[in-house]
Design an enzyme around this catalytic site. Structure first.
Site, PDB file in Angstrom:
ATOM      1  N   TYR A 173     -13.059   9.410   5.663  1.00  0.00           N
ATOM      2  CA  TYR A 173     -12.363   8.688   4.594  1.00  0.00           C
ATOM      3  C   TYR A 173     -11.779   7.371   5.105  1.00  0.00           C
ATOM      4  O   TYR A 173     -12.058   6.298   4.559  1.00  0.00           O
ATOM      5  CB  TYR A 173     -11.259   9.559   4.006  1.00  0.00           C
ATOM      6  CG  TYR A 173     -10.433   8.854   2.950  1.00  0.00           C
ATOM      7  CD1 TYR A 173     -10.909   8.735   1.652  1.00  0.00           C
ATOM      8  CD2 TYR A 173      -9.189   8.310   3.258  1.00  0.00           C
ATOM      9  CE1 TYR A 173     -10.157   8.074   0.679  1.00  0.00           C
ATOM     10  CE2 TYR A 173      -8.434   7.657   2.296  1.00  0.00           C
ATOM     11  CZ  TYR A 173      -8.925   7.543   1.009  1.00  0.00           C
ATOM     12  OH  TYR A 173      -8.179   6.885   0.055  1.00  0.00           O
ATOM     13  N   ASP A 186      -0.028   7.259   5.998  1.00  0.00           N
ATOM     14  CA  ASP A 186      -0.363   7.991   7.219  1.00  0.00           C
ATOM     15  C   ASP A 186      -0.776   7.058   8.351  1.00  0.00           C
ATOM     16  O   ASP A 186      -0.801   7.450   9.513  1.00  0.00           O
ATOM     17  CB  ASP A 186      -1.470   9.012   6.950  1.00  0.00           C
ATOM     18  CG  ASP A 186      -2.682   8.389   6.282  1.00  0.00           C
ATOM     19  OD1 ASP A 186      -3.394   7.620   6.949  1.00  0.00           O
ATOM     20  OD2 ASP A 186      -2.926   8.680   5.093  1.00  0.00           O
ATOM     21  N   ALA A 195       4.173  -0.358  -5.393  1.00  0.00           N
ATOM     22  CA  ALA A 195       3.100  -1.324  -5.147  1.00  0.00           C
ATOM     23  C   ALA A 195       2.927  -2.304  -6.300  1.00  0.00           C
ATOM     24  O   ALA A 195       2.671  -3.495  -6.077  1.00  0.00           O
ATOM     25  CB  ALA A 195       1.796  -0.584  -4.882  1.00  0.00           C
ATOM     26  N   ASP A 229      -5.336   2.961  -1.158  1.00  0.00           N
ATOM     27  CA  ASP A 229      -5.422   4.327  -0.644  1.00  0.00           C
ATOM     28  C   ASP A 229      -4.348   5.139  -1.347  1.00  0.00           C
ATOM     29  O   ASP A 229      -3.346   5.522  -0.763  1.00  0.00           O
ATOM     30  CB  ASP A 229      -5.211   4.306   0.875  1.00  0.00           C
ATOM     31  CG  ASP A 229      -5.237   5.692   1.495  1.00  0.00           C
ATOM     32  OD1 ASP A 229      -5.757   6.623   0.854  1.00  0.00           O
ATOM     33  OD2 ASP A 229      -4.727   5.843   2.622  1.00  0.00           O
TER      34      ASP A 229
END
EC number: 2.5.1.22
Length: 359
Positions: free
Chosen positions: A129, A154, A206, A224
């Site tokens: 991914y 992450d 965002a 993402d």
């Protein structure tokens, strides 16, 4: 493990529903499996991390019991099925202001990160991914300099972007600081992306960050994001894509996570249709990720008005970038052959989206 119940049933505590913002079920649900979410109360429509007899599974417990047994509901994103992983040890479990965060050591996939009951990544297959969502767009344009990551707490996408020496600034906007902190503690091979001095971290929403960004700032934006449930539905609607397009330079590119072709064809069609109204060109690619629903995940790739972008043939091949193949760690999944192959669609999906993807 916590909370033994009955015959070895171990369930994690349910969430308090903060992430819903009180508006999750009032939004229009895309014409796909998300309709399943509408038939249960809001708190129950959220997925909760559940370990039963040493196995993690994506169905989640609804409050209360029926006939003396816990009542389980399918995840609304993929009703009727769930992937299970054997749990060796629960390493972390807590609630942020936005979601439940769980990390456990699995028997076969290494450490696993779970948000609101949905597997986000595992140590074994995260490469399929992270590498694809980053290099599909960045290897399709010459010398990208300014890149934005939406989500990606992450650090895996940052790790991959950092392979590109032409990049000067990497902005990342992640709403949940707990995800970043947990990744740094339990997933250092991904969180190493935050160590790059080009990275500028922004904690917050965002959409708001993009509204305040200068027009035409970025060469590439990588979204993402989480699955489009509740508040995240806004991330697959036209206003958000228009905001993304505004922030891109002429000829700039967007790569947006776009669900599974086996489960969400209608949602994929909706996303492509919206993007066709906003961007010059739109393409769909996919990758194989065993621990994601149905084992695959898709990406919508778009470019703005300006120089044409040939997404299917990398003009900035990773193999020719100095040190990129081994930067931070060796590439495990992506290469130029995989790049080209990612745009080959099976016949059933090609039939569904051919007219939408036609130039």
């Amino acid at each position: 493990m916590e909370g033994d119940v009955g015959i070895g049933l171990v369930c994690q505590n349910t969430m308090d529903g903060k992430a819903s913002n009180g508006n999750g079920l009032e939004k229009t649900v895309p014409s796909c499996c998300l309709k399943a979410m509408a038939c249960v109360p809001e708190d129950d429509a959220k997925c909760h991390s559940t370990v039963v007899s040493g196995w993690f599974s994506e169905p989640h417990p609804r409050s209360g019991k029926k006939g003396g047994k816990a009542v389980y509901f399918n995840n609304p994103m993929w009703p009727g099925e769930a992937h299970s992983l054997k749990v060796e040890k629960v390493l972390f479990k807590d609630k942020s202001d936005f979601q439940e965060v769980l990390v456990f050591e699995s028997a076969t996939y290494g450490k696993v990160l779970v948000l609101d009951g949905i597997v986000q990544l595992t140590e074994k297959d995260e490469c399929a991914y992270q590498e694809m969502i980053a290099h599909l767009p960045l290897c399709s344009i010459s010398s990208p300099k300014n890149v934005l990551v939406v989500g990606g707490g992450d650090g895996g996408v940052l790790r991959e972007i950092s392979r590109h020496s032409s990049v000067e600034v990497i902005d990342i906007c992640e709403i949940d600081k707990m995800v970043i902190d947990v990744s740094k503690k339990f997933f250092p091979e991904l969180a190493v992306g935050f160590d790059d001095p080009r990275v500028q971290l922004h904690i917050g929403d965002a959409a708001e960050f993009l509204r305040k960004s200068p027009e035409g700032k970025y060469d590439a934006i990588i979204v993402d994001s989480s699955d489009p449930v509740g508040p995240a539905l806004a991330l697959v609607e036209k206003p958000f894509f228009e905001t993304l397009a505004r922030a891109l330079k002429p000829g700039g590119v967007l790569c947006n996570m776009a669900e599974s072709m086996w489960l969400h064809t209608h949602l994929i069609e909706d996303m492509i249709s919206i993007c066709r109204q906003t961007f010059k060109s739109v393409h769909y690619a996919w990758s194989s990720v065993p621990t994601y629903p149905s084992g695959v995940i898709g990406f919508v790739l778009c470019s703005t008005e300006g120089p044409a972008v040939d997404f299917k043939n990398p003009i900035n091949p990773i193999e020719k970038l100095d040190g990129a193949m081994t930067h931070k760690r060796e590439l495990k999944f992506y290469n130029s052959d995989m790049h080209r192959a990612a745009f080959a669609l099976p016949t059933f999906l090609r039939r569904e989206v051919a007219s939408l993807l036609a130039s």
